[in-house]
Enzyme design. Structure first.
Site, PDB file in Angstrom:
ATOM      1  N   GLU A 302       0.826  -1.213   0.000  1.00 43.01           N
ATOM      2  CA  GLU A 302       0.000   0.000   0.000  1.00 43.01           C
ATOM      3  C   GLU A 302       0.857   1.259   0.000  1.00 43.01           C
ATOM      4  O   GLU A 302       0.640   2.183  -0.789  1.00 43.01           O
ATOM      5  CB  GLU A 302      -0.914  -0.005   1.223  1.00 43.01           C
ATOM      6  N   ASP A 306       1.166   4.037  -3.056  1.00 45.09           N
ATOM      7  CA  ASP A 306       0.792   5.438  -2.866  1.00 45.09           C
ATOM      8  C   ASP A 306       1.926   6.377  -3.255  1.00 45.09           C
ATOM      9  O   ASP A 306       1.711   7.387  -3.941  1.00 45.09           O
ATOM     10  CB  ASP A 306       0.409   5.679  -1.405  1.00 45.09           C
ATOM     11  N   SER A 513      -7.187   2.055  -4.026  1.00 48.57           N
ATOM     12  CA  SER A 513      -5.937   2.611  -3.521  1.00 48.57           C
ATOM     13  C   SER A 513      -5.045   3.065  -4.677  1.00 48.57           C
ATOM     14  O   SER A 513      -4.195   3.924  -4.495  1.00 48.57           O
ATOM     15  CB  SER A 513      -5.171   1.585  -2.685  1.00 48.57           C
ATOM     16  N   GLY A 574     -23.143  11.308 -17.202  1.00 45.11           N
ATOM     17  CA  GLY A 574     -23.243  12.187 -16.044  1.00 45.11           C
ATOM     18  C   GLY A 574     -22.745  11.490 -14.790  1.00 45.11           C
ATOM     19  O   GLY A 574     -22.089  10.442 -14.835  1.00 45.11           O
ATOM     20  N   ASP A 576     -22.549   9.184 -11.578  1.00 44.04           N
ATOM     21  CA  ASP A 576     -23.137   7.909 -11.157  1.00 44.04           C
ATOM     22  C   ASP A 576     -22.421   7.420  -9.913  1.00 44.04           C
ATOM     23  O   ASP A 576     -21.326   7.883  -9.575  1.00 44.04           O
ATOM     24  CB  ASP A 576     -23.065   6.869 -12.280  1.00 44.04           C
TER      25      ASP A 576
END
Length: 594
Positions: A302, A306, A513, A574, A576
């Site tokens: 993770e 990032d 992520s 549009g 959602d």
């Protein structure tokens, strides 16, 4: 001799004096439940009673006197047609708005003194005074909160915590205290959900990053990027090719990391060598919060994801990685004081006490909203409002459970099956990022979490876009979601096939992520463009995105997010509840909002 009437008067006076203390005592004994679970949060089991002497770090959140004014100020500085747009607040201005009223401070201090606690002994207070922290034994906390603590075990993470299933406060204090922790919030550092996962091994693809970048034109995206994502793919897909940041002395990107995750400096250099040669030698800043670690021998997927893609998109924008720690593993016979082990509060407490903060943040963790007590969720969400008012853009991944993971049963004792929103993704003061996959065109990825909060009302900035989507559903999923709740995600970005270097090798990683730091990297570039043009950073993004910038997004019109035994919402033209407004086109957004 005393007359009978004199005796009666004396008796009455003595009775009054004798009653004075009981009346004062009754003031604090008249308690009402602040929060209680109907059933023990799922995944946890009772283990044992803690030692009465076990020390808790009790954190008390006081009511903020002018919170409404703060939120109004947040919307004013974030509204592109308001006269105050871009006039973000200083730390001191925010502190003045969130400080407790003197009556609140006085009432809480009297309550503490009633329990033989000197208010001056609180070892730390936030700069505005709205949070105070004290160390007390479990026995004292139980007395103060009219509760019983237990040691609870979470088999999946093999972690123990000291928590309670309910707590109470004197009725008088309900209007003065927002939340007390640790009490009923059971999530911990390791039971939180990181919104990423390593995919099954993919066919090895060697990429010559330099030649790839040189031979690609904006928006001309090779089909290989649909399964093997690199910084060059993102630059092409989201139209950042050719933009060179110029305000790197001012503009910063922050990544908030938890779960004992550490970003590897050597893996970052390997990533640059393979996928972004122009960045070789670039380093990041590590900041350790609340006992956070920086173990370079144990990199996290993770954290590496990032950092590598946040910087891979925004290079050479400086990046700060915040490693937020929790308490050591609990042992039932330990008397060592522990912190609350509630990471958002720990990180927000730290960052809001800084004089200057990064203009852009990304965080890729979350919980099911229903597992977070409303008082706790509201307090944390309001802290994000403080950060936004100071001019920071805050991205959160939407989650990887579609409209809900597991059996989607409610935890209110009824066991109804409902769509399950995520928090902090459902907080109206953050920008929540859903996921897509493939290219030419992108489609919604099936795990992209999206839906409607049952805690927070729909903010006005998204009403037009969201209500159009809700109307298009008709009676579909009727009763399974709160149509008047804060809707998310707001936006989206790619979420599969990210090539991440971990321990020297390349892993293929998926999850929202991937989406959040990618989108945050694009926002960091937009902030650079604004700062270079002599303008304020964007700050809280949602009002301008929904009002002025919808044309700056690639509308995603296919794919869905199944869950809870249902087909889930479908991506349509549009906004959602799978991909929000869509994925970013930096070139168009730059023209629209810079």
């Amino acid at each position: 001799m005393f007359s009978s009437s004199s005796v009666l008067v004396l008796v009455a006076l003595l009775a009054q004096f004798g009653a004075a203390k009981p009346v004062a005592e009754k003031r604090w004994d008249d308690v009402e439940v602040k929060h209680a679970w109907v059933q023990l949060p799922k995944g946890w089991e009772y283990h044992s009673a803690p030692s009465p002497d076990y020390m808790l770090e009790l954190r008390i959140g006081l009511k903020q006197d002018k919170l409404d004014d703060l939120i109004q100020a947040l919307y004013e500085v974030s509204d592109p047609i308001h006269a105050k747009y871009g006039q973000h607040l200083s730390k001191e201005q925010v502190d003045a708005l969130v400080a407790p009223h003197p009556d609140t401070t006085a009432a809480v201090n009297e309550w503490l003194e009633h329990h033989d606690i000197d208010p001056a002994s609180c070892h730390s207070r936030s700069s505005a005074g709205e949070w105070l922290t004290l160390h007390v034994p479990v026995s004292k906390a139980e007395e103060m909160l009219d509760t019983t603590y237990g040691v609870y075990y979470h088999p999946k993470s093999d972690e123990y915590v000291v928590r309670t299933t309910s707590y109470s406060l004197p009725r008088e204090l309900h209007s003065h205290i927002n939340v007390i922790t640790p009490t009923t919030y059971f999530s911990t550092m390791r039971s939180m959900k990181a919104t990423s996962f390593v995919q099954a091994p993919q066919p090895k693809t060697e990429v010559n990053a330099a030649s790839f970048a040189e031979n690609i034109s904006p928006l001309a995206v090779p089909s290989s990027c649909g399964s093997t994502v690199t910084p060059a793919c993102i630059a092409a897909l989201y139209n950042t090719t050719g933009f060179v940041p110029k305000s790197t002395a001012t503009n910063k990107l922050g990544i908030a990391g938890y779960l004992e995750e550490f970003a590897s400096d050597s893996d970052l250099q390997t990533f640059f060598k393979r996928f972004l040669t122009t960045a070789e030698g670039t380093t990041i800043t590590h900041v350790q919060v609340n006992g956070g670690e920086n173990n370079q021998n144990d990199p996290g997927v993770e954290a590496n994801l990032d950092v590598q893609y946040g910087l891979g998109v925004s290079f050479p924008t400086p990046l700060i990685y915040y490693s937020t720690g929790g308490s050591p593993p609990f042992t039932p016979d330990s008397n060592t004081p522990s912190n609350t082990n509630e990471p958002y509060l720990n990180w927000l407490d730290f960052i809001l006490n800084q004089t200057t903060v990064p203009q852009t943040f990304s965080t890729s963790y979350g919980d099911d909203e229903q597992t977070v007590p409303l008082d706790y969720a509201t307090s944390v969400c309001n802290l994000f409002a403080q950060l936004g008012a100071r001019g920071s853009s805050i991205m959160f991944s939407s989650g990887d459970d579609g409209v809900g993971g597991g059996n989607c049963e409610t935890n209110d004792g009824t066991n109804r099956v409902l769509f399950q929103p995520n928090f902090p993704a459902s907080c109206p003061f953050v920008t929540t990022v859903g996921g897509t996959t493939k290219v030419n065109p992108e489609v919604a990825v099936d795990f992209s979490s999206g839906g409607f909060s049952r805690y927070f009302a729909q903010p006005t900035y998204q009403a037009t876009a969201v209500n159009k989507f809700v109307a298009s559903l008709g009676t579909k999923f009727s009763g399974l979601f709160n149509a008047s709740g804060r809707a998310y995600p707001d936006v989206a970005a790619l979420a599969e096939g990210f090539q991440v270097v971990v321990g020297g090798g390349v892993e293929s990683v998926a999850g929202t992520s991937c989406s959040s730091p990618t989108f945050a990297g694009v926002v960091a570039l937009l902030n650079d463009a604004r700062i270079t043009a002599g303008k304020a950073p964007l700050g809280f993004l949602n009002p301008i995105f929904y009002a002025n910038a919808t044309a700056g997004f690639n509308d995603i019109v296919s794919g869905s997010n199944p869950g809870c035994g249902q087909a889930g919402f479908t991506a349509v033209a549009g906004w959602d509840a799978v991909t929000g407004l869509g994925t970013p086109n930096f070139g168009l957004l730059e023209k629209l909002i810079v």
